[in-house]
Scaffold this active site. Structure first.
Site, short mmCIF file in Angstrom:
data_model
loop_
_atom_site.label_atom_id
_atom_site.label_comp_id
_atom_site.label_asym_id
_atom_site.label_seq_id
_atom_site.Cartn_x
_atom_site.Cartn_y
_atom_site.Cartn_z
CG ASP A 51 60.45 45.52 35.42
OD1 ASP A 51 59.33 46.08 35.76
OD2 ASP A 51 60.47 45.31 34.24
CE1 TYR A 93 59.50 41.95 26.52
CE2 TYR A 93 57.86 42.16 28.00
CZ TYR A 93 58.49 42.35 26.57
OH TYR A 93 57.51 42.94 25.91
CE LYS A 97 52.67 42.60 33.95
NZ LYS A 97 52.03 42.14 32.68
N1 HOZ Z 1 54.60 39.51 27.69
C1 HOZ Z 1 53.35 39.78 28.36
C2 HOZ Z 1 53.43 39.04 29.81
N2 HOZ Z 1 54.84 38.94 30.18
C3 HOZ Z 1 52.15 39.29 27.47
C4 HOZ Z 1 51.31 40.55 27.38
C5 HOZ Z 1 50.08 40.16 26.58
O1 HOZ Z 1 50.08 39.54 25.83
O2 HOZ Z 1 49.10 40.69 27.01
#
Ligand code: HOZ
Length: 428
Positions: A237, A143, A265
């Site tokens: 990534d 992702y 992050k």
């Molecule tokens: N899809 C995000 C983690 N891989 C989650 C983001 C969130 O809900 O803060």
């Protein structure tokens, strides 16, 4: 009882789609009511009903120092008092750029944005601009945020909700994304044999978004060689792995040099941030130095830069990675032993302080093997752990994170909680 969370969730569902501002938070992967969080400190979060949990989500990765770290909070407060965004350059941006360049082996220049999605989206535009090619290769279960070209066979929330692809992504765009199994160099070799127009291969070098899935030995080397031989750019990534599995990310840990790296992050210390970087030559194609356009009102804002700077400076000390490695190893060993004692079959994957316990009996090496996991059993385990005061990712297909605030004692408490949860989960 989580009365206030239930009330808030009921209200939120009338106001916000699904009651949440990001899908996985809605607990649809595990059932039940999401806990609304009031505060967080160190390794714990506390919900609006006053229950405190040991937290292994860590805001999905950024909180490597632990929540509400005193030094980060104090620095952000001080900077906020001097103005929160200027829409003009500031010294802090130069300092954070230098910190990132010093740490990440392949980055000579870096551009700050406001989220990981923006970073990957911009990296792909840059790769297309530099190569003059169109097609993109990504891997099933990886992702890279929610930009159109990347929402094809994606992991994270898309996998959690079982959505093959998203409506709203034009077919013409999706056709330019070729999707292959992770950890399969032969598949990549074949796609290069069949397509001459590949601008870039984008990869999570250690996948976090189908749960934690490490690369097989030699796989990243093969990806690097194939991309180089075929004139395509390699985009790592490292939004999740950057400053997480080593100071210099996966590229330092595995000794591979990508052409473009995306970050997010940890480099924002808990505030919204993203970044993409690479060689001077490639990055000088970005506007205004070059013609590939990308811009952002809050890019490089002083608050995110400050939280990031304080965090990254604390991570200069190599012993922090040793601590993270040791505590996560201890945790994963304890969880695996607890599962075995309880007669529950799990496979635990770990790289540094990223990990996932999959409810399956086979090694998890790609999306097909991750997808064999028993989601219902994960849901039961998740709720049993929640009852024991441990907050895990509300989806089988997300990595968990250990921070520097997870002391030995907290790790032991977690293992003890897992012993109870694994024994009781089928009875609940
Ligand atoms: N899809 C995000 C983690 N891989 C989650 C983001 C969130 O809900 O803060």
């Amino acid at each position: 009882m989580s009365l206030k969370s239930e009330q808030l969730f009921a209200t939120a569902q009338n106001l916000i789609p699904g009651g949440v501002n990001s899908p996985v938070r809605a607990f649809r992967g595990v059932g039940g009511t999401p806990r609304f969080i009031q505060s967080a400190r160190g390794a714990t979060i506390t919900d609006v009903d006053g229950k405190t949990y040991i937290d292994y989500v860590g805001s999905w990765g950024p909180m490597i120092l632990g929540h509400a770290d005193e030094e980060v909070v104090a620095a952000v407060q001080q900077v906020a008092a001097r103005g929160m965004s200027f829409g003009a350059p500031s010294e802090l941006e130069v300092e954070l750029a230098q910190e990132v360049i010093d740490a990440v082996p392949s980055i000579e220049m870096v551009r700050m944005v406001s989220s990981g999605t923006e970073a990957t989206m911009s990296a792909i535009r840059l790769a297309r601009g530099v190569t003059g090619r169109t097609k993109l290769v990504k891997f099933e279960g990886c992702y890279h945020g929610h930009a159109d070209s990347l929402l094809v066979k994606a992991g994270s929330g898309v996998a959690t909700l079982g959505l093959p692809d998203s409506p709203g992504v034009p077919a013409a765009l999706a056709q330019n994304t070729l999707t292959l199994p992770f950890n399969n160099a032969a598949a990549l070799e074949q796609v290069f044999a069949e397509h001459a127009d590949i601008a870039a291969v984008i990869i999570e070098p250690v996948v976090g978004n189908m749960g934690c899935v490490p690369p097989k030995p030699g796989y990243l080397e093969a990806v690097r060689t194939l991309t180089r031989n075929h004139g395509a750019l390699l985009i790592f990534d490292e939004v999740m792995t950057g400053f997480r599995i080593a100071r210099g990310g996966a590229q330092e840990r595995y000794g591979i040099t990508p052409d473009i790296t995306t970050l997010g992050k940890i480099i924002g210390g808990g505030l919204p941030v993203g970044a993409y970087g690479g060689s001077r030559d490639i990055m000088n194609s970005v506007a205004p130095a070059g013609a590939v356009y990308q811009a952002g009102t809050l890019s490089g804002n002083p608050l995110s830069m400050t939280a990031g700077l304080v965090t990254l400076r604390r991570l200069r000390d190599e012993s922090v990675y040793e601590q993270l490695e040791n505590s996560t190893k201890k945790l994963c060993g304890g969880l695996a032993a607890a599962a075995q004692e309880a007669g529950v079959t799990t496979v635990t994957n770990r790289v540094g302080s990223m990990w996932t316990s999959f409810f399956t009996s086979e090694p998890v090496v790609d999306w097909d093997s991750a997808n064999k996991s028993d989601r219902q059993r994960y849901g039961k385990f998740f709720h049993a752990m929640l009852n024991e005061g441990v907050y895990l990712a509300p989806s089988q297909f997300e990595a968990a994170f250990v921070s520097l605030a997870h002391t030995d004692e907290i790790i032991e408490q977690t293992i003890e909680a897992a012993r109870k949860a694994l024994t009781r989960m089928d009875a609940d």
